[in-house]
Design a protein around this motif. Structure first.
Motif, PDB file in Angstrom:
ATOM      1  N   ASP A  36       0.817  -1.218   0.000  1.00  0.00           N
ATOM      2  CA  ASP A  36       0.000   0.000   0.000  1.00  0.00           C
ATOM      3  C   ASP A  36       0.848   1.265   0.000  1.00  0.00           C
ATOM      4  O   ASP A  36       0.563   2.211  -0.721  1.00  0.00           O
ATOM      5  CB  ASP A  36      -0.942   0.018   1.204  1.00  0.00           C
ATOM      6  CG  ASP A  36      -2.079  -0.972   1.059  1.00  0.00           C
ATOM      7  OD1 ASP A  36      -2.348  -1.392  -0.079  1.00  0.00           O
ATOM      8  OD2 ASP A  36      -2.693  -1.330   2.081  1.00  0.00           O
ATOM      9  N   PHE A  37       1.902   1.284   0.822  1.00  0.00           N
ATOM     10  CA  PHE A  37       2.719   2.495   0.881  1.00  0.00           C
ATOM     11  C   PHE A  37       3.460   2.731  -0.435  1.00  0.00           C
ATOM     12  O   PHE A  37       3.733   3.868  -0.798  1.00  0.00           O
ATOM     13  CB  PHE A  37       3.711   2.449   2.063  1.00  0.00           C
ATOM     14  CG  PHE A  37       4.846   1.480   1.894  1.00  0.00           C
ATOM     15  CD1 PHE A  37       6.037   1.871   1.299  1.00  0.00           C
ATOM     16  CD2 PHE A  37       4.723   0.176   2.342  1.00  0.00           C
ATOM     17  CE1 PHE A  37       7.087   0.988   1.147  1.00  0.00           C
ATOM     18  CE2 PHE A  37       5.767  -0.720   2.196  1.00  0.00           C
ATOM     19  CZ  PHE A  37       6.956  -0.317   1.601  1.00  0.00           C
ATOM     20  N   GLU A  38       3.747   1.672  -1.183  1.00  0.00           N
ATOM     21  CA  GLU A  38       4.410   1.838  -2.480  1.00  0.00           C
ATOM     22  C   GLU A  38       3.450   2.386  -3.530  1.00  0.00           C
ATOM     23  O   GLU A  38       3.865   3.116  -4.425  1.00  0.00           O
ATOM     24  CB  GLU A  38       4.981   0.494  -2.952  1.00  0.00           C
ATOM     25  CG  GLU A  38       6.136   0.001  -2.104  1.00  0.00           C
ATOM     26  CD  GLU A  38       6.580  -1.376  -2.517  1.00  0.00           C
ATOM     27  OE1 GLU A  38       7.763  -1.530  -2.881  1.00  0.00           O
ATOM     28  OE2 GLU A  38       5.747  -2.302  -2.486  1.00  0.00           O
ATOM     29  N   ILE A  39       2.176   2.029  -3.428  1.00  0.00           N
ATOM     30  CA  ILE A  39       1.188   2.554  -4.369  1.00  0.00           C
ATOM     31  C   ILE A  39       1.096   4.069  -4.209  1.00  0.00           C
ATOM     32  O   ILE A  39       1.014   4.810  -5.189  1.00  0.00           O
ATOM     33  CB  ILE A  39      -0.180   1.864  -4.181  1.00  0.00           C
ATOM     34  CG1 ILE A  39      -0.068   0.408  -4.641  1.00  0.00           C
ATOM     35  CG2 ILE A  39      -1.275   2.604  -4.936  1.00  0.00           C
ATOM     36  CD1 ILE A  39      -1.272  -0.434  -4.390  1.00  0.00           C
ATOM     37  N   LYS A  40       1.162   4.535  -2.958  1.00  0.00           N
ATOM     38  CA  LYS A  40       1.148   5.981  -2.724  1.00  0.00           C
ATOM     39  C   LYS A  40       2.374   6.646  -3.360  1.00  0.00           C
ATOM     40  O   LYS A  40       2.276   7.731  -3.935  1.00  0.00           O
ATOM     41  CB  LYS A  40       1.083   6.269  -1.232  1.00  0.00           C
ATOM     42  CG  LYS A  40      -0.251   5.869  -0.609  1.00  0.00           C
ATOM     43  CD  LYS A  40      -0.329   6.249   0.842  1.00  0.00           C
ATOM     44  CE  LYS A  40      -1.548   5.709   1.536  1.00  0.00           C
ATOM     45  NZ  LYS A  40      -2.790   5.816   0.855  1.00  0.00           N
ATOM     46  N   ALA A  41       3.520   5.986  -3.295  1.00  0.00           N
ATOM     47  CA  ALA A  41       4.733   6.526  -3.932  1.00  0.00           C
ATOM     48  C   ALA A  41       4.574   6.544  -5.453  1.00  0.00           C
ATOM     49  O   ALA A  41       4.956   7.513  -6.118  1.00  0.00           O
ATOM     50  CB  ALA A  41       5.949   5.705  -3.527  1.00  0.00           C
ATOM     51  N   LEU A  42       4.000   5.482  -6.019  1.00  0.00           N
ATOM     52  CA  LEU A  42       3.753   5.434  -7.464  1.00  0.00           C
ATOM     53  C   LEU A  42       2.845   6.585  -7.872  1.00  0.00           C
ATOM     54  O   LEU A  42       3.126   7.307  -8.834  1.00  0.00           O
ATOM     55  CB  LEU A  42       3.128   4.088  -7.849  1.00  0.00           C
ATOM     56  CG  LEU A  42       2.545   3.971  -9.257  1.00  0.00           C
ATOM     57  CD1 LEU A  42       3.612   4.135 -10.327  1.00  0.00           C
ATOM     58  CD2 LEU A  42       1.833   2.636  -9.421  1.00  0.00           C
ATOM     59  N   GLU A  43       1.759   6.772  -7.133  1.00  0.00           N
ATOM     60  CA  GLU A  43       0.825   7.859  -7.446  1.00  0.00           C
ATOM     61  C   GLU A  43       1.525   9.224  -7.379  1.00  0.00           C
ATOM     62  O   GLU A  43       1.333  10.063  -8.261  1.00  0.00           O
ATOM     63  CB  GLU A  43      -0.355   7.826  -6.472  1.00  0.00           C
ATOM     64  CG  GLU A  43      -1.261   6.629  -6.657  1.00  0.00           C
ATOM     65  CD  GLU A  43      -2.293   6.486  -5.555  1.00  0.00           C
ATOM     66  OE1 GLU A  43      -3.188   5.623  -5.710  1.00  0.00           O
ATOM     67  OE2 GLU A  43      -2.233   7.204  -4.540  1.00  0.00           O
ATOM     68  N   ALA A  44       2.330   9.406  -6.343  1.00  0.00           N
ATOM     69  CA  ALA A  44       3.031  10.693  -6.196  1.00  0.00           C
ATOM     70  C   ALA A  44       4.031  10.910  -7.330  1.00  0.00           C
ATOM     71  O   ALA A  44       4.106  12.006  -7.896  1.00  0.00           O
ATOM     72  CB  ALA A  44       3.748  10.745  -4.846  1.00  0.00           C
ATOM     73  N   ASP A  45       4.781   9.869  -7.687  1.00  0.00           N
ATOM     74  CA  ASP A  45       5.776   9.989  -8.755  1.00  0.00           C
ATOM     75  C   ASP A  45       5.135  10.269 -10.112  1.00  0.00           C
ATOM     76  O   ASP A  45       5.715  10.958 -10.942  1.00  0.00           O
ATOM     77  CB  ASP A  45       6.624   8.721  -8.845  1.00  0.00           C
ATOM     78  CG  ASP A  45       7.601   8.573  -7.691  1.00  0.00           C
ATOM     79  OD1 ASP A  45       7.774   9.549  -6.917  1.00  0.00           O
ATOM     80  OD2 ASP A  45       8.187   7.478  -7.551  1.00  0.00           O
ATOM     81  N   MET A  46       3.948   9.743 -10.339  1.00  0.00           N
ATOM     82  CA  MET A  46       3.287   9.895 -11.641  1.00  0.00           C
ATOM     83  C   MET A  46       2.394  11.127 -11.713  1.00  0.00           C
ATOM     84  O   MET A  46       1.957  11.512 -12.792  1.00  0.00           O
ATOM     85  CB  MET A  46       2.437   8.657 -11.938  1.00  0.00           C
ATOM     86  CG  MET A  46       3.188   7.350 -11.908  1.00  0.00           C
ATOM     87  SD  MET A  46       4.429   7.272 -13.162  1.00  0.00           S
ATOM     88  CE  MET A  46       3.569   6.412 -14.412  1.00  0.00           C
ATOM     89  N   SER A  47       2.100  11.752 -10.573  1.00  0.00           N
ATOM     90  CA  SER A  47       1.081  12.806 -10.549  1.00  0.00           C
ATOM     91  C   SER A  47       1.461  14.056 -11.341  1.00  0.00           C
ATOM     92  O   SER A  47       0.619  14.619 -12.036  1.00  0.00           O
ATOM     93  CB  SER A  47       0.735  13.181  -9.103  1.00  0.00           C
ATOM     94  OG  SER A  47       1.847  13.779  -8.474  1.00  0.00           O
TER      95      SER A  47
END
Length: 199
Positions: A36-47
């Motif tokens: 879950d915490f990695e999905i948040k990082a993915l979202e932040a990196d792609m935003s």
């Protein structure tokens, strides 16, 4: 200490998990779902490049839903340039972080088994249990069929209730359950007429 029984989401045999993980270079992907915490990082990196977190979440859902429907193999909506660009960026991010989205795991396994007809995993299982079968998507059904075709002695046990199908938006197809014999061959049906949940 006592060995733990396999839970949903865990592979039942550590040696199989190790073998599949070691095959990452052949598939180009690492079969490790994001936490879950990695999905948040993915979202932040792609935003920044994709119009914000909300839009990234929408694009991620569409990306995973396309995998579930096997849209790559069947006629479907043509991917827009934006979707194609997003998909290639997500895959690059996931390869760098040695991970996969949950929605990619089954289709990537299907691709691996299809591309490697001599793979031992194709006929390793003699009993296949699928729960919540009413919500099976084409990709998962394809995986079950691949495993059944490779091992003629294998048995499929599917549990489901067509009145409880709720995941059409993720690619599930109630028609697979409704036409079970057509998809999976000779069938015996047992109806559960008593439930401890409501009786």
């Amino acid at each position: 200490s006592r060995p733990r029984a396999p839970s949903a989401g865990r592979l039942p045999r550590p040696d199989m998990a190790r073998r599949l993980r070691n095959r990452g270079p052949r598939t180009g992907r690492t079969p490790r779902p994001l936490n879950d915490f990695e999905i948040k990082a993915l979202e932040a990196d792609m935003s920044a490049a994709n119009g914000g977190i909300r839009k990234v979440r929408r694009l991620l859902k569409a990306y995973e839903a396309a995998w579930a429907r096997l849209q790559r193999d069947e006629p479907g909506f043509e991917q827009s340039t934006e979707d194609q660009h997003f998909a290639s960026n997500v895959v690059a991010w996931l390869i760098f972080h040695r991970a996969m989205l949950i929605g990619e795991l089954i289709p990537q396994l299907n691709h691996y088994l299809f591309s490697n007809p001599a793979a031992g995993e194709r006929n390793e299982f003699s009993h296949i249990l699928v729960d919540e079968f009413q919500d099976i998507a084409h990709g998962r059904a394809e995986l079950v069929l691949t495993m059944l075709e490779q091992n003629p002695d294998s048995k499929l046990f599917a549990v489901g209730d067509d009145w409880q199908s709720i995941y059409r938006f993720t690619g599930s197809d109630i028609g697979i359950m409704a036409r079970f014999p057509r998809h999976f061959g000779k069938t015996a049906t047992n109806y559960l007429t008593w439930t401890f949940r409501s009786n």
